[in-house]
Design a protein around this motif. Sequence first.
Motif, PDB file in Angstrom:
ATOM      1  N   UNK A 137       0.529  -1.106  -0.046  1.00  0.00           N
ATOM      2  CA  UNK A 137      -0.208   0.210   0.378  1.00  0.00           C
ATOM      3  C   UNK A 137       0.374   1.583   0.300  1.00  0.00           C
ATOM      4  N   UNK A 138       1.717   1.011   0.625  1.00  0.00           N
ATOM      5  CA  UNK A 138       2.269   2.754   0.927  1.00  0.00           C
ATOM      6  C   UNK A 138       3.739   2.425  -0.636  1.00  0.00           C
ATOM      7  N   UNK A 139       3.834   1.618  -1.267  1.00  0.00           N
ATOM      8  CA  UNK A 139       4.308   1.668  -1.656  1.00  0.00           C
ATOM      9  C   UNK A 139       3.909   2.358  -3.408  1.00  0.00           C
ATOM     10  N   UNK A 140       2.536   1.709  -3.277  1.00  0.00           N
ATOM     11  CA  UNK A 140       2.184   2.503  -4.519  1.00  0.00           C
ATOM     12  C   UNK A 140       1.453   3.871  -4.469  1.00  0.00           C
ATOM     13  N   UNK A 141       0.850   4.372  -3.377  1.00  0.00           N
ATOM     14  CA  UNK A 141       0.686   6.026  -2.620  1.00  0.00           C
ATOM     15  C   UNK A 141       1.990   6.459  -3.329  1.00  0.00           C
ATOM     16  N   UNK A 142       3.243   6.016  -2.866  1.00  0.00           N
ATOM     17  CA  UNK A 142       4.143   6.826  -3.171  1.00  0.00           C
ATOM     18  C   UNK A 142       4.283   7.135  -4.271  1.00  0.00           C
ATOM     19  N   UNK A 143       4.437   5.986  -5.560  1.00  0.00           N
ATOM     20  CA  UNK A 143       4.687   5.898  -6.864  1.00  0.00           C
ATOM     21  C   UNK A 143       3.548   7.095  -7.159  1.00  0.00           C
ATOM     22  N   UNK A 144       2.216   5.848  -7.564  1.00  0.00           N
ATOM     23  CA  UNK A 144       1.043   6.729  -8.229  1.00  0.00           C
ATOM     24  C   UNK A 144      -0.464   7.367  -7.188  1.00  0.00           C
ATOM     25  N   UNK A 145       0.385   7.574  -6.086  1.00  0.00           N
ATOM     26  CA  UNK A 145      -0.569   8.221  -5.430  1.00  0.00           C
ATOM     27  C   UNK A 145      -2.109   7.188  -5.087  1.00  0.00           C
ATOM     28  N   UNK A 146      -3.121   8.510  -5.378  1.00  0.00           N
ATOM     29  CA  UNK A 146      -4.899   7.805  -5.847  1.00  0.00           C
ATOM     30  C   UNK A 146      -5.012   7.399  -6.981  1.00  0.00           C
ATOM     31  N   UNK A 147      -4.171   7.419  -7.572  1.00  0.00           N
ATOM     32  CA  UNK A 147      -4.600   7.066  -9.134  1.00  0.00           C
ATOM     33  C   UNK A 147      -5.459   5.663  -9.278  1.00  0.00           C
ATOM     34  N   UNK A 148      -6.349   5.096  -9.798  1.00  0.00           N
ATOM     35  CA  UNK A 148      -6.329   3.628 -10.922  1.00  0.00           C
ATOM     36  C   UNK A 148      -5.331   2.711 -10.628  1.00  0.00           C
ATOM     37  N   UNK A 149      -4.672   2.211 -10.462  1.00  0.00           N
ATOM     38  CA  UNK A 149      -3.900   0.800 -10.384  1.00  0.00           C
ATOM     39  C   UNK A 149      -3.904   0.197 -11.632  1.00  0.00           C
ATOM     40  N   UNK A 150      -2.596  -0.890 -12.364  1.00  0.00           N
ATOM     41  CA  UNK A 150      -2.677  -0.823 -13.515  1.00  0.00           C
ATOM     42  C   UNK A 150      -4.086  -1.482 -14.336  1.00  0.00           C
ATOM     43  N   UNK A 151      -4.359  -1.727 -15.197  1.00  0.00           N
ATOM     44  CA  UNK A 151      -5.500  -2.879 -15.681  1.00  0.00           C
ATOM     45  C   UNK A 151      -7.274  -2.345 -15.074  1.00  0.00           C
ATOM     46  N   UNK A 152      -6.666  -1.096 -14.675  1.00  0.00           N
ATOM     47  CA  UNK A 152      -8.033  -0.196 -14.464  1.00  0.00           C
ATOM     48  C   UNK A 152      -8.130  -0.675 -12.996  1.00  0.00           C
ATOM     49  N   UNK A 153      -7.700  -1.312 -12.209  1.00  0.00           N
ATOM     50  CA  UNK A 153      -7.643  -1.314 -10.548  1.00  0.00           C
ATOM     51  C   UNK A 153      -8.093  -0.284  -9.836  1.00  0.00           C
ATOM     52  N   UNK A 154      -9.192  -0.443  -8.498  1.00  0.00           N
ATOM     53  CA  UNK A 154      -9.544   0.380  -7.830  1.00  0.00           C
ATOM     54  C   UNK A 154      -7.797   1.048  -7.102  1.00  0.00           C
ATOM     55  N   UNK A 155      -6.813   0.379  -6.868  1.00  0.00           N
ATOM     56  CA  UNK A 155      -5.643   1.124  -6.337  1.00  0.00           C
ATOM     57  C   UNK A 155      -5.215   0.817  -4.978  1.00  0.00           C
ATOM     58  N   UNK A 156      -4.943   2.072  -4.849  1.00  0.00           N
ATOM     59  CA  UNK A 156      -4.741   2.776  -3.114  1.00  0.00           C
ATOM     60  C   UNK A 156      -6.337   1.921  -2.262  1.00  0.00           C
ATOM     61  N   UNK A 157      -7.170   2.279  -3.237  1.00  0.00           N
ATOM     62  CA  UNK A 157      -8.581   2.491  -1.920  1.00  0.00           C
ATOM     63  C   UNK A 157      -8.381   0.751  -2.187  1.00  0.00           C
ATOM     64  N   UNK A 158      -8.373  -0.248  -3.071  1.00  0.00           N
ATOM     65  CA  UNK A 158      -8.008  -1.890  -3.198  1.00  0.00           C
ATOM     66  C   UNK A 158      -7.441  -1.648  -1.610  1.00  0.00           C
ATOM     67  N   UNK A 159      -5.921  -1.221  -2.117  1.00  0.00           N
ATOM     68  CA  UNK A 159      -5.452  -1.706  -1.236  1.00  0.00           C
ATOM     69  C   UNK A 159      -5.417  -1.663  -0.162  1.00  0.00           C
ATOM     70  N   UNK A 160      -5.737  -0.860   0.509  1.00  0.00           N
ATOM     71  CA  UNK A 160      -6.093  -0.532   1.702  1.00  0.00           C
ATOM     72  C   UNK A 160      -6.889  -1.060   2.837  1.00  0.00           C
ATOM     73  N   UNK A 161      -8.242  -0.813   2.005  1.00  0.00           N
ATOM     74  CA  UNK A 161      -9.286  -2.432   2.725  1.00  0.00           C
ATOM     75  C   UNK A 161      -8.817  -3.831   3.305  1.00  0.00           C
ATOM     76  N   UNK A 162      -7.913  -3.841   1.844  1.00  0.00           N
ATOM     77  CA  UNK A 162      -6.764  -5.175   2.372  1.00  0.00           C
ATOM     78  C   UNK A 162      -5.858  -5.485   3.337  1.00  0.00           C
TER      79      UNK A 162
END
Length: 466
Positions: free
Chosen positions: A420-445
């Motif tokens: 989660x922290x690495x993704x936040x640092x690199x892409x912020x709150x944009x959608x993840x690759x492949x159109x995934x929810x990115x940080x929002x989904x990772x924070x829930x997990x």
Amino acid sequence: MGRVMQLCTMPADVAEAVAEWMAGLTRAHDELGRKGPVCPFVRPADEAGAIRTECLRAESGDGIEELVAALRRQVHRFGEFPASGGREPLDSLVTVMDGLPRHRWRLLDAAQRRIRREVVAAGLMVGQFHPECPEPGYWNPSFMVSRSPVPLIVLRRMAFHDILFLHSDPALFAEYDRRFGRWYQEGKVPAEFRALYDNAPRLPAATGRPYLDYQSIPLLHALHQPRTEHQPESSFYLAGQSMELLFSLVLGEVRAAQEGMVVDDLGRCGWHLRRATAGMRLLCGFWDLLSTLSPAEFNSFRDALGEASGLGSYKYRTLEFALGAKSPAMAARHDGVPAVAAEVYRALHDASAYDDALGVLVRRGLLADDDAGHDRDPVAVRSAWARIYREETVSGDLVRWAEALMDLAETVGRWRRLHLLTVERIIGYKPGTGGTAGVEWLRDVATHHVFPELWEARLQLSGGPA
């Protein structure tokens, strides 16, 4: 040296149950995913009198070594049976494991995996069956095709259609190809089989250099294929490949730890949990590497990823399922890739490490069987874990084992949070690759623990050590 299982007379009720089950295999099933009987092999083999049935007496203490030895002995017996005069392709041996305790049925799965390569090398196939067998059907991975009323194993000769079961492992496929490859060269094969054959992984050619061949080094380096010329992508690409290999390592140690729990050998289980935890710590270290990518560096090659996303990692998904974090919806993401779907659904249907841990609590008298099942009672489970910490000394085997489980659970949680922290640092709150929810989904997990009641047991503890 383990005990040698002895041949015995099959109890009448067991023989009746096996006969009824085999008759069911000759009929169609709505959930099978194709037309025809569940097993097209059974009826012609039965009509030819080619099915031999035997029974081995298992004892409550029999573990993986005894089962592997029993399998090997039955393979040897199968090879000594007299020729059947033209019906050899249908010859089969059904061996019932009478007396094997329920919590050890799943050791048949591990025994089959351990002996499978040597059996296939002999031109045979070995399958395990029991009431809780997690093997998925090929045509419908949600259909439990290998569930039988009693634990048993089946040996038969390899057949052309076994490409369905041998195409994903290069060593197994090599044996299949040696026997049936000419059929594909002649071109008269079903399209489904052709696709599996053409896409099957091949063993690399030997170089004659022991180290290179043992580690498959030329193939390993050849698999490093970044899509762009940007050097930062090389770090991203290699980290992803390395993590995939480590997922496999951790999964193997978790499964080995489960084998230890099933036979109540917590010392053996602890060693495997220790290695699984060490593997997870190595995985955590890769987030340190990936956190060196600046947003600009990541964006220099991000478009080359296309729809690729970490959600597509079936090995990680299998590992999560093995730890108890199961999701049919996540399993369904892997439908359509036969070998991948089979592994994921097998883990979905199989008992998890946490299931086996609760089984230990049941057998130690700390938890009622009804409270440890599919609809477990979280209050009762939490209380059982808390009781261990209250009543055991720091050096007690149950406390050491519980803390080994906690070490693994904590490291899994750390891996998720670092992700989660690495993704936040690199892409912020944009959608993840492949159109995934990115940080929002990772924070829930990251908010969910594996082995949840083991964590929650801390709420019931107070004061100093017992």
